[in-house]
Write a protein that holds these residues in place. Structure first.
Motif, PDB file in Angstrom:
ATOM      1  N   CYS A 216       0.839  -1.208   0.000  1.00 52.53           N
ATOM      2  CA  CYS A 216       0.000   0.000   0.000  1.00 52.53           C
ATOM      3  C   CYS A 216       0.870   1.252   0.000  1.00 52.53           C
ATOM      4  N   ILE A 217       1.959   1.211   0.772  1.00 51.23           N
ATOM      5  CA  ILE A 217       2.892   2.338   0.795  1.00 51.23           C
ATOM      6  C   ILE A 217       3.544   2.512  -0.572  1.00 51.23           C
ATOM      7  N   SER A 218       3.907   1.397  -1.198  1.00 50.39           N
ATOM      8  CA  SER A 218       4.525   1.431  -2.519  1.00 50.39           C
ATOM      9  C   SER A 218       3.607   2.068  -3.554  1.00 50.39           C
ATOM     10  N   GLN A 219       2.336   1.702  -3.497  1.00 50.50           N
ATOM     11  CA  GLN A 219       1.363   2.271  -4.434  1.00 50.50           C
ATOM     12  C   GLN A 219       1.210   3.774  -4.220  1.00 50.50           C
ATOM     13  N   LEU A 220       1.231   4.198  -2.969  1.00 52.45           N
ATOM     14  CA  LEU A 220       1.115   5.619  -2.660  1.00 52.45           C
ATOM     15  C   LEU A 220       2.331   6.390  -3.187  1.00 52.45           C
ATOM     16  N   ILE A 221       3.513   5.846  -2.966  1.00 50.92           N
ATOM     17  CA  ILE A 221       4.738   6.486  -3.465  1.00 50.92           C
ATOM     18  C   ILE A 221       4.705   6.577  -4.982  1.00 50.92           C
ATOM     19  N   SER A 222       4.290   5.495  -5.621  1.00 51.87           N
ATOM     20  CA  SER A 222       4.223   5.463  -7.077  1.00 51.87           C
ATOM     21  C   SER A 222       3.254   6.509  -7.600  1.00 51.87           C
ATOM     22  N   TYR A 223       2.128   6.688  -6.899  1.00 50.02           N
ATOM     23  CA  TYR A 223       1.126   7.677  -7.314  1.00 50.02           C
ATOM     24  C   TYR A 223       1.655   9.099  -7.149  1.00 50.02           C
ATOM     25  N   ILE A 224       2.370   9.343  -6.055  1.00 46.44           N
ATOM     26  CA  ILE A 224       2.870  10.690  -5.768  1.00 46.44           C
ATOM     27  C   ILE A 224       3.971  11.097  -6.746  1.00 46.44           C
ATOM     28  N   PHE A 225       4.934  10.221  -6.964  1.00 50.61           N
ATOM     29  CA  PHE A 225       6.077  10.572  -7.800  1.00 50.61           C
ATOM     30  C   PHE A 225       5.811  10.341  -9.284  1.00 50.61           C
ATOM     31  N   ASP A 226       5.066   9.274  -9.612  1.00 50.51           N
ATOM     32  CA  ASP A 226       4.653   8.985 -10.993  1.00 50.51           C
ATOM     33  C   ASP A 226       5.816   9.089 -11.977  1.00 50.51           C
ATOM     34  N   LEU A 227       6.907   8.403 -11.667  1.00 47.41           N
ATOM     35  CA  LEU A 227       8.075   8.420 -12.549  1.00 47.41           C
ATOM     36  C   LEU A 227       7.852   7.496 -13.744  1.00 47.41           C
ATOM     37  N   PRO A 228       8.265   7.903 -14.943  1.00 49.39           N
ATOM     38  CA  PRO A 228       7.980   7.126 -16.153  1.00 49.39           C
ATOM     39  C   PRO A 228       8.794   5.840 -16.238  1.00 49.39           C
ATOM     40  N   ARG A 229       8.230   4.872 -16.921  1.00 51.15           N
ATOM     41  CA  ARG A 229       8.937   3.634 -17.210  1.00 51.15           C
ATOM     42  C   ARG A 229       9.835   3.843 -18.439  1.00 51.15           C
ATOM     43  N   PRO A 230      10.810   2.986 -18.627  1.00 56.96           N
ATOM     44  CA  PRO A 230      11.747   3.169 -19.751  1.00 56.96           C
ATOM     45  C   PRO A 230      11.075   3.273 -21.112  1.00 56.96           C
ATOM     46  N   PHE A 231      10.085   2.421 -21.371  1.00 61.91           N
ATOM     47  CA  PHE A 231       9.459   2.422 -22.692  1.00 61.91           C
ATOM     48  C   PHE A 231       8.661   3.695 -22.951  1.00 61.91           C
ATOM     49  N   VAL A 232       8.237   4.369 -21.880  1.00 66.21           N
ATOM     50  CA  VAL A 232       7.549   5.652 -22.045  1.00 66.21           C
ATOM     51  C   VAL A 232       8.521   6.692 -22.609  1.00 66.21           C
ATOM     52  N   LEU A 233       9.784   6.551 -22.231  1.00 67.84           N
ATOM     53  CA  LEU A 233      10.826   7.463 -22.717  1.00 67.84           C
ATOM     54  C   LEU A 233      11.489   6.943 -23.985  1.00 67.84           C
ATOM     55  N   ASN A 234      10.912   5.866 -24.561  1.00 60.46           N
ATOM     56  CA  ASN A 234      11.474   5.234 -25.769  1.00 60.46           C
ATOM     57  C   ASN A 234      12.904   4.763 -25.556  1.00 60.46           C
ATOM     58  N   LEU A 235      13.142   4.209 -24.379  1.00 60.91           N
ATOM     59  CA  LEU A 235      14.456   3.670 -24.057  1.00 60.91           C
ATOM     60  C   LEU A 235      14.397   2.145 -24.011  1.00 60.91           C
ATOM     61  N   GLY A 236      15.427   1.515 -24.536  1.00 63.75           N
ATOM     62  CA  GLY A 236      15.568   0.074 -24.412  1.00 63.75           C
ATOM     63  C   GLY A 236      14.698  -0.719 -25.358  1.00 63.75           C
ATOM     64  N   PHE A 237      14.617  -2.013 -25.043  1.00 64.97           N
ATOM     65  CA  PHE A 237      13.915  -2.972 -25.884  1.00 64.97           C
ATOM     66  C   PHE A 237      12.931  -3.742 -25.007  1.00 64.97           C
ATOM     67  N   PRO A 238      11.663  -3.323 -24.944  1.00 66.30           N
ATOM     68  CA  PRO A 238      10.691  -4.001 -24.070  1.00 66.30           C
ATOM     69  C   PRO A 238      10.309  -5.381 -24.601  1.00 66.30           C
ATOM     70  N   LEU A 239      10.295  -6.357 -23.702  1.00 70.77           N
ATOM     71  CA  LEU A 239       9.926  -7.725 -24.080  1.00 70.77           C
ATOM     72  C   LEU A 239       8.488  -8.061 -23.705  1.00 70.77           C
ATOM     73  N   ILE A 240       7.903  -7.283 -22.802  1.00 71.12           N
ATOM     74  CA  ILE A 240       6.531  -7.534 -22.377  1.00 71.12           C
ATOM     75  C   ILE A 240       5.751  -6.224 -22.414  1.00 71.12           C
ATOM     76  N   GLU A 241       4.428  -6.358 -22.503  1.00 68.08           N
ATOM     77  CA  GLU A 241       3.580  -5.179 -22.442  1.00 68.08           C
ATOM     78  C   GLU A 241       3.324  -4.806 -20.987  1.00 68.08           C
ATOM     79  N   HIS A 242       3.209  -3.512 -20.743  1.00 74.81           N
ATOM     80  CA  HIS A 242       2.949  -3.031 -19.388  1.00 74.81           C
ATOM     81  C   HIS A 242       2.254  -1.692 -19.465  1.00 74.81           C
ATOM     82  N   THR A 243       1.355  -1.450 -18.537  1.00 72.23           N
ATOM     83  CA  THR A 243       0.706  -0.145 -18.489  1.00 72.23           C
ATOM     84  C   THR A 243       1.731   0.927 -18.147  1.00 72.23           C
ATOM     85  N   ALA A 244       1.477   2.133 -18.609  1.00 73.29           N
ATOM     86  CA  ALA A 244       2.426   3.226 -18.419  1.00 73.29           C
ATOM     87  C   ALA A 244       2.174   3.956 -17.100  1.00 73.29           C
TER      88      ALA A 244
END
Length: 198
Positions: A70-98
């Protein structure tokens, strides 16, 4: 070099690429996606057929992971830092919500379970699970859904929750287990009496 540059460069070093073997890619995907489901099934099996000591430490791991999650989800909501594929970085092997990447929930879950046992009489199991947690952390970077800092954040959060929550667990564990087991026995009384589960 800034911390952000180091984070991105380390991600690109670990992340998969087209040049890597399909076997390694499939292994990374399996650890990143499926190991959590397998772990959940194993925990359910140990709960249903384990003795009271096994159940006690399974409940400890579950509660600490639930609270920290629950704490992790709250931190994630507050900071909302992008995942690598959102920044067009790297080679994603799986789909994931942004959604927010920091801290890594997968890394937190496996690390919390590991620390739960590390801070218990089952220290050797805890040490083994730490290695499993870092394997999961590697896989989440490898498949392209997390930066190394996300993984480190999940690991540190798991440590903090388990370290500072240990005193409360030691104080209230008997009351918690009495409450949980009383509900468990009420729901599964017939199966327990017949010896199908414990």
């Amino acid at each position: 070099m800034t911390l952000s540059d180091l984070n991105q460069n380390l991600f690109l070093y670990i992340n998969s690429g087209n040049q890597l073997s399909n076997t390694l890619n499939q292994f990374g995907i399996f650890i990143a996606k499926d190991l959590l489901y397998i772990t959940t099934i194993i925990f359910i099996i140990f709960w249903l057929w384990g003795n009271e000591v096994v159940k006690r430490y399974l409940m400890k791991a579950f509660l600490f992971t639930l609270i920290g999650g629950c704490i992790s989800q709250l931190i994630s909501y507050i900071f909302d830092l992008p995942r690598p594929f959102v920044l067009n970085l790297g080679f994603p092997l799986i789909e994931h919500t942004a959604n927010g990447a920091f801290p890594s929930n997968h890394m937190f879950i496996f690390s919390s379970i590991a620390f739960s046992y590390l801070f218990s009489p089952f220290k050797k199991l805890g040490i083994a699970l730490i290695f499993v947690a870092w394997l999961v952390g590697w896989s989440r970077i490898f498949v392209g859904v997390h930066f190394p800092m996300d993984i480190l954040g999940g690991f540190l959060l798991a440590f903090i929750v388990n370290y500072f929550g240990l005193g409360l667990w030691n104080k209230y564990q008997d009351k918690i287990m009495h409450f949980i087991l009383s509900i468990y026995h009420q729901i599964f009384n017939k199966l327990i009496q017949k010896g199908f589960i414990k």
